[in-house]
Design a protein around this motif. Structure first.
Motif, PDB file in Angstrom:
ATOM      1  N   PHE A  13       0.799  -1.219   0.000  1.00 49.70           N
ATOM      2  CA  PHE A  13       0.000   0.000   0.000  1.00 49.70           C
ATOM      3  C   PHE A  13       0.841   1.283   0.000  1.00 49.70           C
ATOM      4  O   PHE A  13       0.365   2.326  -0.437  1.00 49.70           O
ATOM      5  N   TYR A  14       2.080   1.210   0.498  1.00 52.34           N
ATOM      6  CA  TYR A  14       2.933   2.408   0.568  1.00 52.34           C
ATOM      7  C   TYR A  14       4.307   2.081  -0.029  1.00 52.34           C
ATOM      8  O   TYR A  14       5.332   2.252   0.606  1.00 52.34           O
ATOM      9  N   ARG A  15       4.284   1.631  -1.255  1.00 52.18           N
ATOM     10  CA  ARG A  15       5.519   1.168  -1.912  1.00 52.18           C
ATOM     11  C   ARG A  15       6.600   2.241  -1.938  1.00 52.18           C
ATOM     12  O   ARG A  15       7.762   1.970  -1.638  1.00 52.18           O
ATOM     13  N   ASN A  16       6.240   3.462  -2.269  1.00 50.30           N
ATOM     14  CA  ASN A  16       7.244   4.525  -2.412  1.00 50.30           C
ATOM     15  C   ASN A  16       7.831   4.970  -1.083  1.00 50.30           C
ATOM     16  O   ASN A  16       8.912   5.572  -1.049  1.00 50.30           O
ATOM     17  N   GLN A  17       7.138   4.702   0.001  1.00 49.61           N
ATOM     18  CA  GLN A  17       7.591   5.151   1.318  1.00 49.61           C
ATOM     19  C   GLN A  17       8.187   4.023   2.159  1.00 49.61           C
ATOM     20  O   GLN A  17       8.605   4.254   3.294  1.00 49.61           O
ATOM     21  N   THR A  18       8.244   2.813   1.641  1.00 47.69           N
ATOM     22  CA  THR A  18       8.630   1.636   2.431  1.00 47.69           C
ATOM     23  C   THR A  18      10.010   1.770   3.056  1.00 47.69           C
ATOM     24  O   THR A  18      10.188   1.567   4.269  1.00 47.69           O
ATOM     25  N   LEU A  19      11.012   2.103   2.256  1.00 50.65           N
ATOM     26  CA  LEU A  19      12.389   2.159   2.763  1.00 50.65           C
ATOM     27  C   LEU A  19      12.540   3.217   3.844  1.00 50.65           C
ATOM     28  O   LEU A  19      13.199   2.981   4.873  1.00 50.65           O
ATOM     29  N   LYS A  20      11.925   4.370   3.655  1.00 50.83           N
ATOM     30  CA  LYS A  20      12.007   5.436   4.657  1.00 50.83           C
ATOM     31  C   LYS A  20      11.415   4.980   5.988  1.00 50.83           C
ATOM     32  O   LYS A  20      11.993   5.209   7.054  1.00 50.83           O
ATOM     33  N   ILE A  21      10.259   4.350   5.925  1.00 53.51           N
ATOM     34  CA  ILE A  21       9.570   3.941   7.147  1.00 53.51           C
ATOM     35  C   ILE A  21      10.401   2.915   7.913  1.00 53.51           C
ATOM     36  O   ILE A  21      10.532   2.997   9.146  1.00 53.51           O
ATOM     37  N   ILE A  22      10.968   1.953   7.219  1.00 57.24           N
ATOM     38  CA  ILE A  22      11.736   0.901   7.894  1.00 57.24           C
ATOM     39  C   ILE A  22      13.011   1.466   8.509  1.00 57.24           C
ATOM     40  O   ILE A  22      13.289   1.267   9.704  1.00 57.24           O
ATOM     41  N   VAL A  23      13.803   2.164   7.709  1.00 54.53           N
ATOM     42  CA  VAL A  23      15.109   2.647   8.178  1.00 54.53           C
ATOM     43  C   VAL A  23      14.943   3.687   9.286  1.00 54.53           C
ATOM     44  O   VAL A  23      15.492   3.550  10.383  1.00 54.53           O
ATOM     45  N   GLY A  46       9.663  -2.310  18.675  1.00 55.80           N
ATOM     46  CA  GLY A  46       9.602  -0.881  18.375  1.00 55.80           C
ATOM     47  C   GLY A  46       9.226  -0.639  16.928  1.00 55.80           C
ATOM     48  O   GLY A  46       8.379   0.216  16.629  1.00 55.80           O
ATOM     49  N   LEU A  47       9.823  -1.403  16.008  1.00 50.44           N
ATOM     50  CA  LEU A  47       9.493  -1.260  14.585  1.00 50.44           C
ATOM     51  C   LEU A  47       8.059  -1.694  14.323  1.00 50.44           C
ATOM     52  O   LEU A  47       7.367  -1.075  13.496  1.00 50.44           O
ATOM     53  N   ILE A  48       7.606  -2.725  14.993  1.00 57.12           N
ATOM     54  CA  ILE A  48       6.224  -3.182  14.825  1.00 57.12           C
ATOM     55  C   ILE A  48       5.248  -2.069  15.192  1.00 57.12           C
ATOM     56  O   ILE A  48       4.263  -1.818  14.480  1.00 57.12           O
ATOM     57  N   TYR A  49       5.521  -1.392  16.297  1.00 53.88           N
ATOM     58  CA  TYR A  49       4.645  -0.288  16.698  1.00 53.88           C
ATOM     59  C   TYR A  49       4.730   0.879  15.718  1.00 53.88           C
ATOM     60  O   TYR A  49       3.735   1.585  15.506  1.00 53.88           O
ATOM     61  N   VAL A  50       5.887   1.094  15.119  1.00 53.40           N
ATOM     62  CA  VAL A  50       6.009   2.110  14.068  1.00 53.40           C
ATOM     63  C   VAL A  50       5.082   1.775  12.907  1.00 53.40           C
ATOM     64  O   VAL A  50       4.340   2.638  12.405  1.00 53.40           O
ATOM     65  N   LEU A  51       5.113   0.518  12.471  1.00 55.20           N
ATOM     66  CA  LEU A  51       4.316   0.097  11.324  1.00 55.20           C
ATOM     67  C   LEU A  51       2.821   0.172  11.624  1.00 55.20           C
ATOM     68  O   LEU A  51       2.034   0.666  10.803  1.00 55.20           O
TER      69      LEU A  51
END
Length: 252
Positions: A87-97, A121-126
């Motif tokens: 759903f957010y292909r263009n933003q994926t790398l930014k969100i993870i890193v 912590g990453l799970i809660y970010v997602l």
């Protein structure tokens, strides 16, 4: 004016499955190395407000205390990373890193004096980003995804508060949740803007080349270009003399 309808099309690619698979596989490889060779990597976790604990901001997400901890995080990560990539292909790398970095930084600033490890912590970010971004875009498909996330992971909300369960890093959960909300507000998703309905709404539209817009002058007044006078075509161009004779009807 030509009427068209253009809406963002979600596209399924192999990366929707490969990205979460590789990410989760890496977590299992790290855990296997620890178990197989009796190595403890916990000192690479986040230790709040200590210089030696800063490295954990970048590394703690890959470490897990036991098999149950790893399994729970793996399942959540596989689902949420698939959602993020689709759903957010263009933003994926930014969100993870940046999600790893900022949620880790928040834990380092707020956490108790102990080692904090795990990908929670990453799970809660997602969860936070996917939920709030779907609401903020007001795009019906993404809002539906937000609703699904609430159904699946709404119970996680309570684990952001102290004394809910012993041994969990509620500071890491809270930091991840706040980070996801911040990203939902900050990171733009232009692909979900207002759908293009008319030709003149296209980004590359040139009014000077449009036949309808040419009917308006610089002040916006309707001033159509006059049509050229029609000319009568000569259909008979022969130079031969033609004699017409009238044949009447003779009455007896």
């Amino acid at each position: 004016m030509k009427r068209i309808i253009t809406e963002y099309q979600f596209k399924f690619t192999n990366s929707v499955i490969l990205l979460p698979f590789i990410f989760v596989l890496f977590l299992w490889v790290v855990f296997w190395i620890e178990t197989k060779f009796h190595i403890n990597f916990h000192h690479y976790g986040i230790y709040p407000r200590e210089n030696f604990g800063i490295k954990g901001i970048f590394l703690s997400w890959a470490l897990h205390g036991n098999l149950s901890h790893l399994i729970n995080n793996s399942l959540a990560l596989f689902v949420l990373l698939s959602f993020l990539r689709f759903f957010y292909r263009n933003q994926t790398l930014k969100i993870i890193v940046f999600g790893i970095v900022f949620s880790g930084l928040g834990t380092w600033l707020l956490g108790r004096s102990s080692y904090h490890i795990g990908a929670s912590g990453l799970i809660y970010v997602l969860v936070s980003f996917i939920f709030f971004k779907g609401i903020f875009t007001k795009y019906y498909r993404l809002m539906a995804v937000s609703f699904v996330v609430v159904l699946l992971y709404g119970g996680m909300f309570w684990y952001m508060f102290p004394n809910i369960e012993k041994g969990i890093s509620w500071e890491g959960h809270l930091s991840g949740f706040v980070t996801g909300l911040f990203f939902a507000l900050l990171i733009k998703t232009p692909q979900f803007g207002k759908p293009v309905i008319y030709e003149w709404e296209q980004p590359g539209f040139d009014p000077n080349q449009d036949s309808f817009m040419k009917n308006f002058d610089e002040k916006g007044n309707f001033n159509p270009t006059p049509k050229p006078e029609e000319t009568i075509k000569d259909y008979f161009t022969s130079s031969l003399k033609v004699i017409y004779d009238f044949i009447g009807i003779h009455k007896k």
